[in-house]
Design a protein around this motif. Sequence first.
Motif, PDB file in Angstrom:
ATOM      1  N   THR A 183      -2.242  12.245 -12.198  1.00  0.00           N
ATOM      2  CA  THR A 183      -2.989  11.244 -11.449  1.00  0.00           C
ATOM      3  C   THR A 183      -2.313  10.922 -10.126  1.00  0.00           C
ATOM      4  N   THR A 184      -3.114  10.821  -9.070  1.00  0.00           N
ATOM      5  CA  THR A 184      -2.640  10.368  -7.768  1.00  0.00           C
ATOM      6  C   THR A 184      -3.551   9.227  -7.322  1.00  0.00           C
ATOM      7  N   LEU A 185      -2.930   8.085  -7.054  1.00  0.00           N
ATOM      8  CA  LEU A 185      -3.648   6.895  -6.619  1.00  0.00           C
ATOM      9  C   LEU A 185      -3.138   6.516  -5.227  1.00  0.00           C
ATOM     10  N   THR A 186      -4.045   6.489  -4.260  1.00  0.00           N
ATOM     11  CA  THR A 186      -3.688   6.091  -2.895  1.00  0.00           C
ATOM     12  C   THR A 186      -4.270   4.707  -2.639  1.00  0.00           C
TER      13      THR A 186
ATOM     14  N   LEU B   1       2.729   5.129 -12.876  1.00  0.00           N
ATOM     15  CA  LEU B   1       2.618   5.882 -11.628  1.00  0.00           C
ATOM     16  C   LEU B   1       3.741   5.403 -10.729  1.00  0.00           C
ATOM     17  N   SER B   2       4.416   6.353 -10.086  1.00  0.00           N
ATOM     18  CA  SER B   2       5.550   6.015  -9.211  1.00  0.00           C
ATOM     19  C   SER B   2       5.176   6.281  -7.761  1.00  0.00           C
ATOM     20  N   ARG B   3       5.742   5.469  -6.874  1.00  0.00           N
ATOM     21  CA  ARG B   3       5.470   5.623  -5.440  1.00  0.00           C
ATOM     22  C   ARG B   3       5.952   6.994  -4.995  1.00  0.00           C
ATOM     23  N   SER B   4       5.069   7.719  -4.310  1.00  0.00           N
ATOM     24  CA  SER B   4       5.444   9.045  -3.835  1.00  0.00           C
ATOM     25  C   SER B   4       5.248   9.192  -2.332  1.00  0.00           C
ATOM     26  N   GLY B   5       4.760   8.134  -1.667  1.00  0.00           N
ATOM     27  CA  GLY B   5       4.612   8.232  -0.218  1.00  0.00           C
ATOM     28  C   GLY B   5       3.868   7.042   0.357  1.00  0.00           C
ATOM     29  N   PRO B   6       3.794   6.994   1.682  1.00  0.00           N
ATOM     30  CA  PRO B   6       3.058   5.920   2.350  1.00  0.00           C
ATOM     31  C   PRO B   6       1.552   6.183   2.300  1.00  0.00           C
ATOM     32  N   PRO B   7       0.740   5.155   2.523  1.00  0.00           N
ATOM     33  CA  PRO B   7      -0.716   5.373   2.518  1.00  0.00           C
ATOM     34  C   PRO B   7      -1.150   6.197   3.724  1.00  0.00           C
ATOM     35  N   ALA B   8      -2.317   6.818   3.612  1.00  0.00           N
ATOM     36  CA  ALA B   8      -2.842   7.639   4.704  1.00  0.00           C
ATOM     37  C   ALA B   8      -3.390   6.762   5.829  1.00  0.00           C
TER      38      ALA B   8
ATOM     39  N   ASN C  90      -4.767   2.126   0.103  1.00  0.00           N
ATOM     40  CA  ASN C  90      -4.757   2.044   1.557  1.00  0.00           C
ATOM     41  C   ASN C  90      -4.545   0.606   2.030  1.00  0.00           C
ATOM     42  N   ARG C  91      -3.988   0.487   3.224  1.00  0.00           N
ATOM     43  CA  ARG C  91      -3.699  -0.839   3.804  1.00  0.00           C
ATOM     44  C   ARG C  91      -4.953  -1.673   4.027  1.00  0.00           C
ATOM     45  N   ASP C  92      -6.096  -1.016   4.178  1.00  0.00           N
ATOM     46  CA  ASP C  92      -7.337  -1.747   4.438  1.00  0.00           C
ATOM     47  C   ASP C  92      -8.007  -2.249   3.159  1.00  0.00           C
ATOM     48  N   GLY C  93      -7.330  -2.089   2.000  1.00  0.00           N
ATOM     49  CA  GLY C  93      -7.885  -2.578   0.735  1.00  0.00           C
ATOM     50  C   GLY C  93      -8.760  -1.578   0.006  1.00  0.00           C
ATOM     51  N   THR C  94      -8.826  -0.351   0.495  1.00  0.00           N
ATOM     52  CA  THR C  94      -9.578   0.691  -0.206  1.00  0.00           C
ATOM     53  C   THR C  94      -8.597   1.568  -0.979  1.00  0.00           C
ATOM     54  N   TYR C  95      -9.125   2.336  -1.914  1.00  0.00           N
ATOM     55  CA  TYR C  95      -8.275   3.257  -2.664  1.00  0.00           C
ATOM     56  C   TYR C  95      -9.008   4.574  -2.884  1.00  0.00           C
ATOM     57  N   ALA C  96      -8.222   5.603  -3.171  1.00  0.00           N
ATOM     58  CA  ALA C  96      -8.737   6.907  -3.587  1.00  0.00           C
ATOM     59  C   ALA C  96      -7.949   7.312  -4.824  1.00  0.00           C
ATOM     60  N   LEU C  97      -8.645   7.807  -5.825  1.00  0.00           N
ATOM     61  CA  LEU C  97      -8.031   8.181  -7.098  1.00  0.00           C
ATOM     62  C   LEU C  97      -8.409   9.622  -7.415  1.00  0.00           C
ATOM     63  N   HIS C  98      -7.406  10.426  -7.755  1.00  0.00           N
ATOM     64  CA  HIS C  98      -7.666  11.804  -8.176  1.00  0.00           C
ATOM     65  C   HIS C  98      -6.937  12.042  -9.490  1.00  0.00           C
ATOM     66  N   GLY C  99      -7.651  12.665 -10.430  1.00  0.00           N
ATOM     67  CA  GLY C  99      -7.045  13.003 -11.716  1.00  0.00           C
ATOM     68  C   GLY C  99      -7.379  14.429 -12.105  1.00  0.00           C
ATOM     69  N   ALA C 100      -6.408  15.107 -12.708  1.00  0.00           N
ATOM     70  CA  ALA C 100      -6.608  16.469 -13.189  1.00  0.00           C
ATOM     71  C   ALA C 100      -6.112  16.534 -14.633  1.00  0.00           C
ATOM     72  N   TYR C 101      -6.991  16.974 -15.534  1.00  0.00           N
ATOM     73  CA  TYR C 101      -6.638  17.064 -16.954  1.00  0.00           C
ATOM     74  C   TYR C 101      -5.740  18.281 -17.174  1.00  0.00           C
ATOM     75  N   GLN C 102      -4.570  18.066 -17.761  1.00  0.00           N
ATOM     76  CA  GLN C 102      -3.651  19.168 -18.035  1.00  0.00           C
ATOM     77  C   GLN C 102      -4.261  20.077 -19.108  1.00  0.00           C
TER      78      GLN C 102
ATOM     79  N   ALA D 262       0.828  -1.202   0.000  1.00  0.00           N
ATOM     80  CA  ALA D 262       0.000   0.000   0.000  1.00  0.00           C
ATOM     81  C   ALA D 262       0.863   1.254   0.000  1.00  0.00           C
ATOM     82  N   GLY D 263       0.351   2.318  -0.627  1.00  0.00           N
ATOM     83  CA  GLY D 263       1.080   3.577  -0.682  1.00  0.00           C
ATOM     84  C   GLY D 263       0.432   4.537  -1.652  1.00  0.00           C
ATOM     85  N   VAL D 264       1.080   5.668  -1.836  1.00  0.00           N
ATOM     86  CA  VAL D 264       0.601   6.698  -2.750  1.00  0.00           C
ATOM     87  C   VAL D 264       1.461   6.641  -4.008  1.00  0.00           C
ATOM     88  N   PHE D 265       0.809   6.581  -5.161  1.00  0.00           N
ATOM     89  CA  PHE D 265       1.478   6.531  -6.458  1.00  0.00           C
ATOM     90  C   PHE D 265       0.977   7.710  -7.286  1.00  0.00           C
ATOM     91  N   SER D 266       1.890   8.379  -7.973  1.00  0.00           N
ATOM     92  CA  SER D 266       1.475   9.523  -8.784  1.00  0.00           C
ATOM     93  C   SER D 266       2.272   9.565 -10.080  1.00  0.00           C
TER      94      SER D 266
END
Length: 165
Positions: free
Chosen positions: A78-81, A157-164, A83-95, A61-65
């Motif tokens: 794109t930022t894809l989180t 997408l590359s790992r950019s941090g740990p999950p929230a 989470n350790r509990d098996g959930t995810y959050a996805l955010h995208g912004a069109y350039q 689990a972690g944050v990938f962007s």
Amino acid sequence: MNHRLLLLAAASVLALAACKPQAPAEPVAPAAPAEPAAPVVTDSAPAAAPAEAPFDTKGFAGVFSGTLPCADCPGIDTTLTLNRDGTYALHGAYQGKPGNGFDGDGTWTAEENGQRIRLDPNSKSEQDQLFAIATQDQLDALDGEGKAIDTQVPHSLSRSGPPAK
């Protein structure tokens, strides 16, 4: 003339040698059956085949962007989180399109012995998304059938941090 006679004699000898029947080959005796080897006795217990370790979703689990391809813009930031509990959050912004973006959430699972992940959105009007796990720190977007996208445009997408959570 001597050369012709010599050549004619050599040709005759070769012709006769080629027509001469070959002696039959000796029959080959069948090989004797091999004696079974004596079992080897060891002092230790037999080694079991190594079991495939299950994929560690909590550890992965972690944050990938990164920037994913876009059909009508330069790319989708794109930022894809995951989470350790098996959930995810996805955010995208069109350039190049201020104010246009999207957010999504749902559950994620590892598939094919940890070779790819599937994002299953909570909104059933959205399709699942698939990513190949290229490395511990890189996800590559796959097409809807789970196949690699044949393009020179970056789609990772590359790992950019740990999950929230």
